[in-house]
Design a protein around this motif. Structure first.
Motif, mmCIF file in Angstrom:
data_model
loop_
_atom_site.group_PDB
_atom_site.id
_atom_site.type_symbol
_atom_site.label_atom_id
_atom_site.label_comp_id
_atom_site.label_asym_id
_atom_site.label_seq_id
_atom_site.Cartn_x
_atom_site.Cartn_y
_atom_site.Cartn_z
ATOM 1 N N THR A 103 0.769 -1.083 0.000
ATOM 2 C CA THR A 103 -0.088 0.092 0.003
ATOM 3 C C THR A 103 0.674 1.308 -0.008
ATOM 4 O OG1 THR A 103 -1.796 -1.199 1.041
ATOM 5 C CG2 THR A 103 -1.827 1.166 1.319
ATOM 6 N N ALA A 104 0.577 2.313 -0.744
ATOM 7 C CA ALA A 104 1.473 3.441 -1.064
ATOM 8 C C ALA A 104 1.546 4.304 0.253
ATOM 9 C CB ALA A 104 0.961 4.199 -1.987
ATOM 10 N N ILE A 105 2.406 4.749 0.647
ATOM 11 C CA ILE A 105 2.627 5.775 1.768
ATOM 12 C C ILE A 105 2.843 7.113 1.169
ATOM 13 C CG2 ILE A 105 3.865 6.671 3.561
ATOM 14 C CD1 ILE A 105 4.861 3.643 4.136
ATOM 15 N N VAL A 106 1.716 7.764 0.957
ATOM 16 C CA VAL A 106 1.680 9.044 0.156
ATOM 17 C C VAL A 106 2.218 10.311 1.042
ATOM 18 C CG1 VAL A 106 0.104 10.714 -1.207
ATOM 19 C CG2 VAL A 106 -0.375 8.068 -1.016
ATOM 20 N N LEU A 107 3.357 10.635 0.606
ATOM 21 C CA LEU A 107 3.962 12.098 0.881
ATOM 22 C C LEU A 107 2.996 13.364 0.468
ATOM 23 C CD1 LEU A 107 5.949 13.814 2.441
ATOM 24 C CD2 LEU A 107 7.084 13.970 0.472
ATOM 25 N N ILE A 108 2.307 13.745 1.479
ATOM 26 C CA ILE A 108 1.516 14.945 1.035
ATOM 27 C C ILE A 108 2.271 16.290 0.942
ATOM 28 C CG2 ILE A 108 -0.711 16.543 2.086
ATOM 29 C CD1 ILE A 108 -1.575 14.032 3.504
ATOM 30 N N LYS A 109 3.142 16.608 2.123
ATOM 31 C CA LYS A 109 3.761 17.632 2.108
ATOM 32 C C LYS A 109 4.835 17.565 3.097
ATOM 33 C CE LYS A 109 3.458 22.875 2.010
ATOM 34 N NZ LYS A 109 4.554 22.989 3.224
#
Length: 314
Positions: free
Chosen positions: A36-42
């Motif tokens: 599952t992707a660990i999404v960097l938001i900012k």
């Protein structure tokens, strides 16, 4: 990376970039699927603490150094939710929809919103000012549990007093515990029979049985933490910080090792490692099926298999 304010496609681009960098989860049964992707938001926020779900499903967290509460929308766009936050750290909502926060400019627990309802709920215990409260959770009665770890200890200097408190809906502030080296994150089990406290300077998350009046029983070790190291004042540290629970009563712990997950009995289920050590976390989004994790100036999101507990904002 620039702050994104209104372009929905930007959130997708960030998510694709995070996946391309190989940020993915291990398989944790009932928690996350493998890969599952660990999404960097900012990155480069001015402090990252206190995330909670907002009524519309978006998430808010505190930027203490900027004296601001910041909102992340479903498309990953970032905007200001509340300025001049009083140095807010932990956040919660009460049953009346009022935003409650730990504030540090003048240490205490306060209502920050809506406009016209701002007020201090408590800033002292038996005539003595609170040291530096850190995190809080509101029970279904409207009572507030919170931690006060004081200022960060320094070698050669006396440590400030630490405590865990309960502010009932009516009545005086209760001091529940004074024997925790550094109480930090605090959370309730879904049935509100157990109070969890993260001890940053220990190797366990602690647990207490809750009595009818909101007070607690004896301290016990609940979950053994990984990644414990020596700190700079001669003791140990796990980096244990924010806590969250899902609909199955699992406990999620932001720590030096990453997001450590335990079942309702305290058994370790697995760890989600992150590029930067997390400080706090919360479930939000549609159906609370997204885990938001913040720390060291960065914010991430992870799709989960079991939603967060629906009975509280966190």
């Amino acid at each position: 990376m620039k702050t994104i304010r209104s372009w929905p496609l930007a959130g997708l681009l960030i998510a694709l970039g995070a996946q391309a960098d190989g940020l993915v989860t291990p398989a944790i049964d009932g928690v996350v699927a493998a890969g599952t992707a660990i999404v960097l938001i900012k990155e480069d926020f001015k402090g990252t603490e206190g995330p909670i779900a907002l009524p519309d499903g978006s998430v808010a967290f505190t930027e203490g150094q900027a004296n601001r509460i910041t909102r992340i929308a479903a498309d990953n766009s970032v905007s200001s939710y509340l300025e001049n936050s009083g140095g807010a750290n932990g956040l919660a909502f009460n049953s009346a929809g009022e935003l409650i926060a730990v504030v540090t400019a003048k240490p205490g627990i306060a209502v920050l919103a809506p406009a016209g309802k701002e007020r201090v709920l408590v800033d002292q215990y038996e005539g003595t000012a609170l040291n530096r409260p850190n995190d809080l959770v509101v029970d279904k009665k409207g009572g507030v549990y919170f931690t006060d770890p004081g200022a960060r200890p320094e070698a050669g200097k006396p440590a400030s007093k630490t405590a865990v408190y309960y502010l009932p809906p009516k009545g005086a502030l209760k001091q529940l515990a004074t024997d925790i080296e550094r109480p930090n994150g605090i959370q309730l089990s879904p049935d509100e029979k157990t109070l969890y406290v993260a001890n940053t300077f220990g190797d366990h998350v602690l647990a207490y049985d809750i009595k009818k009046d909101g007070s607690v029983g004896a301290r016990r070790n609940f979950a053994k933490l990984d990644g414990v190291t020596q700190n700079d004042i001669g003791g140990i540290t796990s980096g244990a910080d924010g806590l969250a629970v899902d609909a199955k009563g699992r406990l999620y712990v932001a720590s030096a090792a990453g997001v450590q997950v335990f079942d309702s009995k305290g058994a370790a289920l697995g760890t989600i490692a992150l590029p930067k050590a997390p400080q706090n976390l919360a479930f939000a989004g549609e159906g609370k099926k997204t885990l938001y994790v913040v720390g060291r100036g960065a914010a991430y999101r992870i799709a989960v298999l079991t939603p967060g507990f629906a009975g509280r904002v966190k």
